[in-house]
Design a protein around this motif. Structure first.
Motif, PDB file in Angstrom:
ATOM      1  N   GLU A  92     -19.841 -50.166  28.002  1.00 40.88           N
ATOM      2  CA  GLU A  92     -21.250 -49.797  27.794  1.00 40.88           C
ATOM      3  C   GLU A  92     -22.138 -51.034  27.712  1.00 40.88           C
ATOM      4  O   GLU A  92     -21.932 -51.905  26.851  1.00 40.88           O
ATOM      5  N   GLN A 114     -11.787 -48.332  32.525  1.00 36.60           N
ATOM      6  CA  GLN A 114     -12.717 -47.738  31.578  1.00 36.60           C
ATOM      7  C   GLN A 114     -14.047 -48.481  31.602  1.00 36.60           C
ATOM      8  O   GLN A 114     -14.110 -49.707  31.678  1.00 36.60           O
ATOM      9  N   PHE A 115     -15.119 -47.724  31.505  1.00 37.17           N
ATOM     10  CA  PHE A 115     -16.483 -48.244  31.549  1.00 37.17           C
ATOM     11  C   PHE A 115     -16.819 -48.998  30.270  1.00 37.17           C
ATOM     12  O   PHE A 115     -16.505 -48.543  29.166  1.00 37.17           O
ATOM     13  N   PRO A 144     -13.540 -52.433  26.654  1.00 32.76           N
ATOM     14  CA  PRO A 144     -14.017 -51.040  26.700  1.00 32.76           C
ATOM     15  C   PRO A 144     -13.786 -50.316  25.377  1.00 32.76           C
ATOM     16  O   PRO A 144     -12.711 -50.411  24.773  1.00 32.76           O
ATOM     17  N   LEU A 180     -25.496 -42.968  31.460  1.00 35.49           N
ATOM     18  CA  LEU A 180     -24.180 -43.583  31.287  1.00 35.49           C
ATOM     19  C   LEU A 180     -23.250 -43.222  32.438  1.00 35.49           C
ATOM     20  O   LEU A 180     -22.553 -44.085  32.997  1.00 35.49           O
ATOM     21  N   LEU A 187     -16.727 -40.814  26.215  1.00 34.86           N
ATOM     22  CA  LEU A 187     -17.785 -40.332  25.346  1.00 34.86           C
ATOM     23  C   LEU A 187     -17.173 -39.634  24.138  1.00 34.86           C
ATOM     24  O   LEU A 187     -16.262 -38.816  24.289  1.00 34.86           O
ATOM     25  N   PRO A 196     -16.315 -43.470  31.856  1.00 30.75           N
ATOM     26  CA  PRO A 196     -16.908 -43.579  30.524  1.00 30.75           C
ATOM     27  C   PRO A 196     -16.162 -42.682  29.531  1.00 30.75           C
ATOM     28  O   PRO A 196     -15.813 -41.552  29.855  1.00 30.75           O
ATOM     29  N   ALA A 206     -21.541 -45.642  35.236  1.00 30.53           N
ATOM     30  CA  ALA A 206     -20.085 -45.674  35.377  1.00 30.53           C
ATOM     31  C   ALA A 206     -19.667 -45.328  36.800  1.00 30.53           C
ATOM     32  O   ALA A 206     -18.753 -45.949  37.360  1.00 30.53           O
ATOM     33  N   ILE A 214     -18.011 -44.482  23.431  1.00 27.96           N
ATOM     34  CA  ILE A 214     -19.469 -44.402  23.337  1.00 27.96           C
ATOM     35  C   ILE A 214     -19.787 -43.140  22.545  1.00 27.96           C
ATOM     36  O   ILE A 214     -19.617 -42.021  23.029  1.00 27.96           O
ATOM     37  N   ALA A 245     -15.659 -38.432  33.866  1.00 30.47           N
ATOM     38  CA  ALA A 245     -16.048 -38.711  32.490  1.00 30.47           C
ATOM     39  C   ALA A 245     -14.995 -38.124  31.560  1.00 30.47           C
ATOM     40  O   ALA A 245     -14.401 -37.087  31.858  1.00 30.47           O
TER      41      ALA A 245
END
Length: 340
Positions: free
Chosen positions: A59, A56-57, A90, A112, A125, A123, A116, A93, A166
């Motif tokens: 931020e 997982q990204f 992580p 973003l 979201l 990411p 990523a 976001i 994503a």
């Protein structure tokens, strides 16, 4: 006098060598394509667990990251270390129309997703802008009008779908609160259109599904079905709440039974280390949950996540700042309770 050359020709050997090299090269291409999910090995955004293939990204510049930098600049080394440790985990976001309105949210999501993709990460979201948002609590009240909501989501979907991978958590509390606020028809219509937009853009989507101490699965499952949850990856539970993992798994599995089909789910465990209390808004005595990570155990559970950033306030209750603001004192309290 003619002489016959009886030496064996080198041509068959050359041809055999070329065939072997071609086979090896082809095998290498297949292995690389499989590992990078290219071409026929591309991940299906609704049928595959996105957290198995990529981490997982994290931020950059998150509220926790900013707080760590500020604490360090002020010479508060102890707080800076806590905030920095939190920032490295992580978390979701969050996208709100107040911070990222139409015309701006797409560019933000594109940045973003590009970051990523470069890191080969996913990411997560959180789309949070439905009309009459937080109609039960009121601390995150706001959102868009019904006319504005669809285009805003479409902008997010287009930007997120342009990347390699994503994930969207769609509208925390929206369906569960629709029951309490008597806004089922409008919410279902808006979220069904949002689900369609995200699916068509190729974005792995989990529709929020409340939590185990709020709405009965028998009451929520029909709404999840009506918005088309079976057409995307599945649903999320415990977002911004504190219910224990085992309670959420039991709740989610019951939803799976009632919905039917190949639906999966994720669970928010960011602040459930000490379980829940009777208070939902900035309760004291809570602890960080176990770190987020994917699940590959043959069940419908894809991952445990930290969807709600644990450092951010639930709202102006129990001494907290505005919803979404970083609350340094509470973070240090939770860190102590968690043994950090």
């Amino acid at each position: 006098m003619d002489r016959t050359d009886n030496r064996p020709s080198r041509r068959p050997r050359v041809l055999a060598g070329a065939v072997v090299l071609a086979l090896v090269a082809g095998l290498v291409v297949v292995v690389v394509a499989r590992s990078q999910h290219w071409g026929p090995f591309a991940l299906d955004p609704q049928r595959d667990n996105p957290f198995l293939a990529r981490a997982q990204f994290v931020e950059p510049g998150s509220t926790a990251d900013q707080a760590a930098q500020q604490a360090a600049a002020e010479g508060d080394t102890a707080s800076a270390e806590i905030f920095e440790r939190l920032a490295e985990i992580p978390q979701g976001i969050w996208l709100t129309p107040e911070e990222f309105p139409a015309g701006q949210v797409g560019a933000h999501v594109s940045e973003l997703v590009a970051a990523a993709d470069e890191a080969d990460e996913v990411p997560v979201l959180v789309v949070y802008g439905v009309p009459d948002r937080d109609c039960t609590g009121g601390f995150s009240a706001g959102g868009l009008s019904a006319e504005e909501y669809g285009p805003w989501v479409d902008e997010i979907a287009d930007a997120a779908g342009a990347g390699d991978s994503a994930v969207v958590i769609l509208e925390p509390d929206a369906l569960a609160s629709a029951i309490d606020c008597d806004s089922r028809s409008e919410r279902v219509e808006l979220l069904a259109a949002a689900v369609d937009s995200l699916r068509e853009a190729g974005v792995t989507t989990y529709v929020d599904g409340g939590h185990s101490d709020w709405i009965r699965p028998e009451d929520l499952a029909p709404l999840l079905k009506d918005v088309g949850v079976a057409s995307v990856r599945g649903f999320a539970t415990n977002v911004s709440n504190f219910q224990p993992d085992e309670d959420e798994v039991a709740y989610a599995e019951r939803l799976v039974e009632l919905i039917g089909g190949d639906v999966h789910y994720v669970i928010d465990r960011g602040r459930n280390g000490n379980g829940a209390s009777e208070e939902w808004c900035n309760p004291s005595g809570r602890a960080f949950g176990e770190k987020p990570g994917y699940v590959d155990d043959g069940t419908r559970l894809d991952a445990y996540l930290w969807v709600k950033p644990p450092g951010e306030s639930d709202g102006e209750c129990n001494g907290g700042p505005a919803a979404g603001d970083f609350w340094a004192d509470r973070v240090t309290e939770i860190a102590r309770t968690s043994g950090w």
